[in-house]
Design a protein around this motif. Structure first.
Motif, PDB file in Angstrom:
ATOM      1  N   GLY A  39      37.860  40.597  49.006  1.00  0.00           N
ATOM      2  CA  GLY A  39      38.881  41.015  49.855  1.00  0.00           C
ATOM      3  C   GLY A  39      38.884  42.443  50.209  1.00  0.00           C
ATOM      4  N   HIS A  40      38.271  42.650  51.482  1.00  0.00           N
ATOM      5  CA  HIS A  40      38.107  44.091  52.129  1.00  0.00           C
ATOM      6  C   HIS A  40      39.195  44.255  52.999  1.00  0.00           C
ATOM      7  N   PHE A  41      40.571  44.332  52.574  1.00  0.00           N
ATOM      8  CA  PHE A  41      41.464  44.161  53.496  1.00  0.00           C
ATOM      9  C   PHE A  41      41.466  45.578  54.551  1.00  0.00           C
ATOM     10  N   SER A  42      40.748  46.593  53.899  1.00  0.00           N
ATOM     11  CA  SER A  42      40.732  47.849  54.878  1.00  0.00           C
ATOM     12  C   SER A  42      39.806  47.567  56.032  1.00  0.00           C
ATOM     13  N   SER A  43      38.946  46.743  56.045  1.00  0.00           N
ATOM     14  CA  SER A  43      38.208  46.273  56.992  1.00  0.00           C
ATOM     15  C   SER A  43      38.876  45.585  58.300  1.00  0.00           C
ATOM     16  N   MET A  44      40.243  45.061  57.982  1.00  0.00           N
ATOM     17  CA  MET A  44      41.038  44.377  58.930  1.00  0.00           C
ATOM     18  C   MET A  44      41.948  45.189  59.598  1.00  0.00           C
ATOM     19  N   PRO A  76      45.248  51.300  52.921  1.00  0.00           N
ATOM     20  CA  PRO A  76      45.287  50.206  53.698  1.00  0.00           C
ATOM     21  C   PRO A  76      44.929  48.930  52.829  1.00  0.00           C
ATOM     22  N   GLY A  77      46.190  47.905  53.082  1.00  0.00           N
ATOM     23  CA  GLY A  77      46.185  46.866  52.273  1.00  0.00           C
ATOM     24  C   GLY A  77      47.233  45.524  52.945  1.00  0.00           C
ATOM     25  N   VAL A  78      47.493  44.876  51.857  1.00  0.00           N
ATOM     26  CA  VAL A  78      48.432  43.726  52.363  1.00  0.00           C
ATOM     27  C   VAL A  78      49.977  43.974  51.799  1.00  0.00           C
ATOM     28  N   ARG A  79      50.877  43.986  52.567  1.00  0.00           N
ATOM     29  CA  ARG A  79      52.388  43.972  52.301  1.00  0.00           C
ATOM     30  C   ARG A  79      52.928  42.689  51.878  1.00  0.00           C
ATOM     31  N   VAL A  80      53.680  42.628  50.785  1.00  0.00           N
ATOM     32  CA  VAL A  80      53.961  41.294  50.471  1.00  0.00           C
ATOM     33  C   VAL A  80      55.540  41.384  50.088  1.00  0.00           C
ATOM     34  N   PRO A  81      56.421  41.351  50.956  1.00  0.00           N
ATOM     35  CA  PRO A  81      58.207  41.228  50.513  1.00  0.00           C
ATOM     36  C   PRO A  81      58.466  40.032  50.529  1.00  0.00           C
ATOM     37  N   ALA A  82      59.098  39.835  49.276  1.00  0.00           N
ATOM     38  CA  ALA A  82      59.717  38.311  48.695  1.00  0.00           C
ATOM     39  C   ALA A  82      61.048  38.531  48.464  1.00  0.00           C
ATOM     40  N   GLN A 104      38.055  44.633  40.346  1.00  0.00           N
ATOM     41  CA  GLN A 104      38.937  45.586  40.674  1.00  0.00           C
ATOM     42  C   GLN A 104      39.680  45.573  41.834  1.00  0.00           C
ATOM     43  N   TRP A 105      41.048  45.973  41.619  1.00  0.00           N
ATOM     44  CA  TRP A 105      41.955  46.196  42.812  1.00  0.00           C
ATOM     45  C   TRP A 105      42.774  47.238  42.578  1.00  0.00           C
ATOM     46  N   ARG A 106      43.735  47.474  43.857  1.00  0.00           N
ATOM     47  CA  ARG A 106      44.805  48.226  43.563  1.00  0.00           C
ATOM     48  C   ARG A 106      45.871  47.464  44.060  1.00  0.00           C
ATOM     49  N   TRP A 107      47.392  47.761  43.423  1.00  0.00           N
ATOM     50  CA  TRP A 107      48.546  47.020  43.577  1.00  0.00           C
ATOM     51  C   TRP A 107      49.506  48.152  43.692  1.00  0.00           C
ATOM     52  N   ARG A 108      50.587  47.737  44.017  1.00  0.00           N
ATOM     53  CA  ARG A 108      51.942  48.423  44.033  1.00  0.00           C
ATOM     54  C   ARG A 108      53.009  47.735  44.171  1.00  0.00           C
ATOM     55  N   VAL A 109      54.316  48.066  43.362  1.00  0.00           N
ATOM     56  CA  VAL A 109      55.626  47.514  43.681  1.00  0.00           C
ATOM     57  C   VAL A 109      56.725  48.563  43.662  1.00  0.00           C
ATOM     58  N   ASP A 110      57.551  48.025  44.423  1.00  0.00           N
ATOM     59  CA  ASP A 110      58.773  48.864  44.652  1.00  0.00           C
ATOM     60  C   ASP A 110      59.731  48.739  43.504  1.00  0.00           C
ATOM     61  N   ARG A 111      59.806  47.528  42.834  1.00  0.00           N
ATOM     62  CA  ARG A 111      60.599  47.188  41.562  1.00  0.00           C
ATOM     63  C   ARG A 111      60.044  46.066  40.757  1.00  0.00           C
ATOM     64  N   PHE A 244      49.067  45.058  48.040  1.00  0.00           N
ATOM     65  CA  PHE A 244      47.647  44.651  47.320  1.00  0.00           C
ATOM     66  C   PHE A 244      46.581  45.689  48.195  1.00  0.00           C
ATOM     67  N   GLY A 245      45.840  46.493  47.436  1.00  0.00           N
ATOM     68  CA  GLY A 245      44.589  46.815  48.345  1.00  0.00           C
ATOM     69  C   GLY A 245      43.453  46.123  48.261  1.00  0.00           C
ATOM     70  N   ASP A 246      42.242  46.716  48.502  1.00  0.00           N
ATOM     71  CA  ASP A 246      40.986  45.891  48.349  1.00  0.00           C
ATOM     72  C   ASP A 246      40.536  45.549  47.010  1.00  0.00           C
ATOM     73  N   ILE A 247      40.030  44.205  46.909  1.00  0.00           N
ATOM     74  CA  ILE A 247      39.602  43.604  45.808  1.00  0.00           C
ATOM     75  C   ILE A 247      38.354  43.467  45.907  1.00  0.00           C
ATOM     76  N   SER A 248      37.521  44.191  44.609  1.00  0.00           N
ATOM     77  CA  SER A 248      36.060  44.058  44.672  1.00  0.00           C
ATOM     78  C   SER A 248      35.536  43.513  43.409  1.00  0.00           C
ATOM     79  N   ILE A 249      34.249  43.425  43.311  1.00  0.00           N
ATOM     80  CA  ILE A 249      33.557  42.777  42.105  1.00  0.00           C
ATOM     81  C   ILE A 249      32.403  43.618  41.814  1.00  0.00           C
ATOM     82  N   SER A 250      31.921  43.749  40.555  1.00  0.00           N
ATOM     83  CA  SER A 250      30.761  44.561  40.396  1.00  0.00           C
ATOM     84  C   SER A 250      30.177  44.073  38.929  1.00  0.00           C
TER      85      SER A 250
END
Length: 251
Positions: A39-44, A76-82, A104-111, A244-250
């Motif tokens: 998932g290369h969200f930064s390219s969208m 850049p990435g995906v915002r997911v409010p629930a 590998q990926w980056r993620w963040r939560v507000d709580r 969620f930021g970009d998701i990659s493999i290696s």
């Protein structure tokens, strides 16, 4: 998992609350170029629709989680409010983790979800989840597991998965906690973050899928068949936002 059907382009609805990200785990999927995995969200473009095979998977009779392409704190990435909501963003995809085991990926939560409980169906809500589904051959299951899977597929359909890993941002469970999902012992839950580990910040995760799969299922993993990201609060009725930021493999 049960009785799912397409409602609009890029949107699928499922009946069974916990299995919604796993619907495509057993499908035969074409191999894709590694450059597009997963998932290369930064390219969208920010604010655009999702491309590259990503689709929203909603829960029937449940307020849907929303997904949008944004830039948050420079990432850049995906915002997911629930908000008392459930759903996932899923991409069917296929690669062999033996050759590219590192995710590998980056993620963040507000709580975090205060009332969440990794061991309880009623508490099965998380500020953020990332699922990895595997194309597991049913003939390799034990007789007992084949029988349980056959019953589940008779009730819910042929798409019921045979194996998945689910990485979660929990509330109070200790980082490193591993447990079977409250709904099925074919989904291994792995706690990577909790309330004391980086809430409010972008956090980088790196996982060895081969090692995690071996710990869960005791054998070498089959090919990956899909990835899904989610934030859900439909059980507890709470409100959280994940990114969620970009998701990659290696290798």
């Amino acid at each position: 998992w049960a009785g799912w059907h397409a409602t609009m382009p890029g949107c699928v609805v499922a009946d069974m609350r916990l299995a919604w990200p796993l619907l495509l785990a057993g499908l035969a999927l074409p191999a894709l170029a590694l450059e597009s995995v997963p998932g290369h969200f930064s390219s969208m473009p920010i604010g655009s629709v999702f491309t590259d095979g990503w689709q929203v998977l909603a829960l029937r009779d449940t307020k849907p989680t929303q997904f949008s392409l944004v830039e948050e704190a420079g990432v850049p990435g995906v915002r997911v409010p629930a908000d008392a909501a459930g759903g996932s963003l899923l991409r069917p995809i296929r690669w062999d983790p033996a050759g590219h085991p590192r995710l590998q990926w980056r993620w963040r939560v507000d709580r975090v979800v205060a009332q969440g409980d990794i061991h309880s169906k009623d508490g099965d809500d998380f500020a953020a989840r990332l699922y990895v589904m595997f194309d597991y051959p049913t003939e390799r299951l034990s007789f007992a597991d084949r029988a349980k899977l056959a019953i589940a597929r008779w009730i819910y359909g042929d798409q019921v998965p045979a194996a998945a890993l689910c990485y979660v941002w929990d509330n109070h469970a200790e980082v490193g906690t591993r447990a079977w999902n409250a709904y099925t012992d074919r989904v291994r839950m792995i706690v990577l973050r909790n309330a004391t580990s980086g809430v409010g910040d972008w956090m980088l995760e790196q996982r060895d899928l081969v090692a995690d799969y071996r710990e869960a299922f005791g054998e070498t993993p089959p090919p990956v068949s899909g990835i899904a990201i989610a934030a859900d609060t439909d059980q507890t009725g709470e409100t959280v936002t994940a990114w969620f930021g970009d998701i990659s493999i290696s290798d």
